[in-house]
Design a protein around this motif. Structure first.
Motif, mmCIF file in Angstrom:
data_model
loop_
_atom_site.group_PDB
_atom_site.id
_atom_site.type_symbol
_atom_site.label_atom_id
_atom_site.label_comp_id
_atom_site.label_asym_id
_atom_site.label_seq_id
_atom_site.Cartn_x
_atom_site.Cartn_y
_atom_site.Cartn_z
ATOM 1 N N LYS A 188 -6.150 2.899 -5.750
ATOM 2 C CA LYS A 188 -7.249 2.154 -5.146
ATOM 3 C C LYS A 188 -6.688 0.892 -4.484
ATOM 4 O O LYS A 188 -5.944 0.124 -5.111
ATOM 5 C CB LYS A 188 -8.268 1.748 -6.215
ATOM 6 N N GLU A 189 -7.027 0.699 -3.212
ATOM 7 C CA GLU A 189 -6.606 -0.522 -2.523
ATOM 8 C C GLU A 189 -7.234 -1.739 -3.200
ATOM 9 O O GLU A 189 -8.360 -1.694 -3.697
ATOM 10 C CB GLU A 189 -7.032 -0.473 -1.052
ATOM 11 N N SER A 239 -4.130 -3.792 -0.024
ATOM 12 C CA SER A 239 -4.781 -3.039 1.046
ATOM 13 C C SER A 239 -3.784 -2.768 2.169
ATOM 14 O O SER A 239 -2.740 -3.430 2.273
ATOM 15 C CB SER A 239 -5.967 -3.832 1.596
ATOM 16 N N GLN A 240 -4.108 -1.799 3.002
ATOM 17 C CA GLN A 240 -3.232 -1.491 4.140
ATOM 18 C C GLN A 240 -3.121 -2.703 5.064
ATOM 19 O O GLN A 240 -2.034 -3.008 5.569
ATOM 20 C CB GLN A 240 -3.778 -0.293 4.915
ATOM 21 N N ASN A 277 -0.117 12.098 -9.005
ATOM 22 C CA ASN A 277 -0.961 12.470 -7.864
ATOM 23 C C ASN A 277 -2.326 11.800 -7.870
ATOM 24 O O ASN A 277 -3.171 12.091 -7.020
ATOM 25 C CB ASN A 277 -1.132 13.991 -7.823
ATOM 26 N N TYR A 282 0.815 -1.213 0.000
ATOM 27 C CA TYR A 282 0.000 0.000 0.000
ATOM 28 C C TYR A 282 0.853 1.269 0.000
ATOM 29 O O TYR A 282 1.814 1.403 0.755
ATOM 30 C CB TYR A 282 -0.917 0.018 1.224
ATOM 31 N N ARG A 283 0.511 2.172 -0.882
ATOM 32 C CA ARG A 283 0.986 3.557 -0.854
ATOM 33 C C ARG A 283 -0.109 4.417 -1.462
ATOM 34 O O ARG A 283 -0.905 3.940 -2.277
ATOM 35 C CB ARG A 283 2.320 3.739 -1.593
ATOM 36 N N LYS A 284 -0.181 5.675 -1.056
ATOM 37 C CA LYS A 284 -1.282 6.536 -1.463
ATOM 38 C C LYS A 284 -1.285 6.794 -2.968
ATOM 39 O O LYS A 284 -2.324 6.800 -3.609
ATOM 40 C CB LYS A 284 -1.220 7.860 -0.703
ATOM 41 N N SER A 285 -0.095 7.031 -3.542
ATOM 42 C CA SER A 285 0.027 7.344 -4.966
ATOM 43 C C SER A 285 1.498 7.245 -5.341
ATOM 44 O O SER A 285 2.334 6.827 -4.533
ATOM 45 C CB SER A 285 -0.504 8.752 -5.260
ATOM 46 N N PRO A 310 -4.773 9.190 -6.799
ATOM 47 C CA PRO A 310 -4.780 8.243 -5.667
ATOM 48 C C PRO A 310 -4.921 6.797 -6.141
ATOM 49 O O PRO A 310 -5.672 6.502 -7.072
ATOM 50 C CB PRO A 310 -5.997 8.681 -4.847
#
Length: 398
Positions: A278-279, A285-286, A274, A255-258, A276
């Motif tokens: 999707k998990e 997923s986190q 930039n 997982y990373r935001k972007s 975002p």
């Protein structure tokens, strides 16, 4: 005697035309051979295996015995029968085949890892189409007995989680001898293979089996490294593995935001960085990411899927390298990772393949030169030398 001279004069223009035609054929052939064959060797020849600590003081024999030379690539996306145009297939597969074979011949790695999405339509393929795709893959990515090939499952090979079935997973496992939670140990180095498509955590049959194998392997590795204060009783019957901290190999990134923090010439385009993620679609997923980090405490994570390069530090100390796509269909500048790895250390180096835009530039320049030569030969275009000579003659006459 007179007839013989006359024949020679008549044949002279024909000989000149044939000679010129032969020169053109040689010129065109040379350009084709360079752009479609030699350029891959010229570019990859410039790549060098990175050094690891202490290697400079080793002899060549000691280095060969202790350092594992690994090539890592991702996202070949061999086109299938549904979306793949025959010309696009021919072009992309030739490029990847020549690059892969040149890399094997010049670099002579011990092992090659492909981090998923070998195929573009594995999630849809009929048995016949799948067999054809596998045949083409084996032809393109053939390798000598001195090199080992390890292939990880990607979402285009077995489907996204909602498309994944036991049949597709088994089909992939049968061809590539891949199972999630499989441990490969080479020269005392532990590599953990993860089916990241099965890390959704929703309790599906494939997910349960995959996670159970990962947990069991984590227990073995932890016992071998005497981590997490395992009691002797819990570890007494566990098979002991090399104590080297593992390297995780998977398709989805953690997982990373972007890709906003990613840098380098082969990172995502500025307008995409930039967006975002999707998990469970772009990244794990986190929850799944934390599980893998907690289970294995890896020293390195290698992933693909995004088609762009990125380096991320997890928990402030665990590096993850996202490997760009190996296909020119996805990038103008494909590349692969070269790794020199020991049980305690590693060093990575990126090797870029020929830029497709540069190959097209060579073709355009060669085509323009070819047109000029033809026009000059048929005297529709005055060659520069004679044009300058006429100007000088006119100037003297004045």
């Amino acid at each position: 005697m007179l007839n013989s001279s006359s024949t020679t004069v008549k044949n002279l223009p024909l000989k000149r035309r044939l000679c010129f035609l032969l020169k053109l054929v040689c010129f065109v052939s040379s350009v084709l051979i360079f752009c479609e064959f030699l350029i891959y060797y010229v570019v990859i020849f410039q790549c060098r295996w990175p050094d690891v600590k202490g290697r400079a003081h080793m002899s060549e024999k000691e280095t060969s015995a202790s350092v594992l030379k690994a090539i890592v690539l991702a996202d070949a996306h061999l086109l299938g029968e549904i979306k793949g145009h025959w010309l696009d297939k021919l072009r992309r597969e030739w490029q990847m085949e020549r690059s892969f074979q040149a890399a094997l011949w010049l670099l002579q790695p011990d092992i090659v890892f492909i981090l998923g999405d070998v195929f573009d339509e594995g999630k849809w393929s009929s048995p016949q189409a799948w067999a054809d795709d596998v045949r083409r893959f084996r032809k393109m990515f053939r390798y000598p007995v001195s090199t080992e090939l390890v292939v990880i499952a990607g979402n285009h090979d077995i489907g996204f989680h909602y498309e994944m079935t036991t049949y597709k997973v088994k089909r992939f496992e049968k061809v590539f001898n891949f199972t999630s939670g499989k441990l490969i140990t080479r020269k005392g180095i532990n590599f953990v293979l993860v089916n990241s498509v099965a890390m959704d955590g929703d309790g599906c049959a494939v997910c349960r089996t995959s996670e159970a194998k990962l947990v069991a392997l984590s227990h073995k590795l932890n016992c071998s490294q005497q981590k997490l204060n395992h009691s002797n009783k819990r570890c007494s019957d566990v098979e002991k593995l090399p104590t080297s901290e593992p390297i995780l190999l998977q398709h989805y990134p953690l997982y990373r935001k972007s890709d906003a923090e990613c840098t380098g010439e082969d990172s995502a385009l500025p307008e995409e960085k930039n967006i975002p993620f999707k998990e469970k679609y772009d990244v794990l997923s986190q929850e799944a990411s934390q599980k893998l980090l907690w289970w294995f405490q890896p020293r390195l994570i290698l992933s693909g899927h995004t088609h762009s390069a990125c380096e991320v530090l997890h928990a402030g100390k665990i590096p993850e390298i996202s490997v760009p796509s190996f296909s020119w269909r996805n990038r103008n500048n494909p590349s692969f990772i070269m790794g020199s790895i020991t049980p305690t250390d590693f060093s990575l180096q990126k090797c870029f393949l020929p830029f497709e835009s540069r190959v097209f530039t060579i073709y355009c320049a060669a085509g323009a030169l070819l047109v000029i030569l033809v026009l000059a030969h048929v005297q529709l275009l005055t060659p520069p030398f004679y044009f300058a000579q006429r100007l000088i003659s006119k100037h003297k006459a004045v």
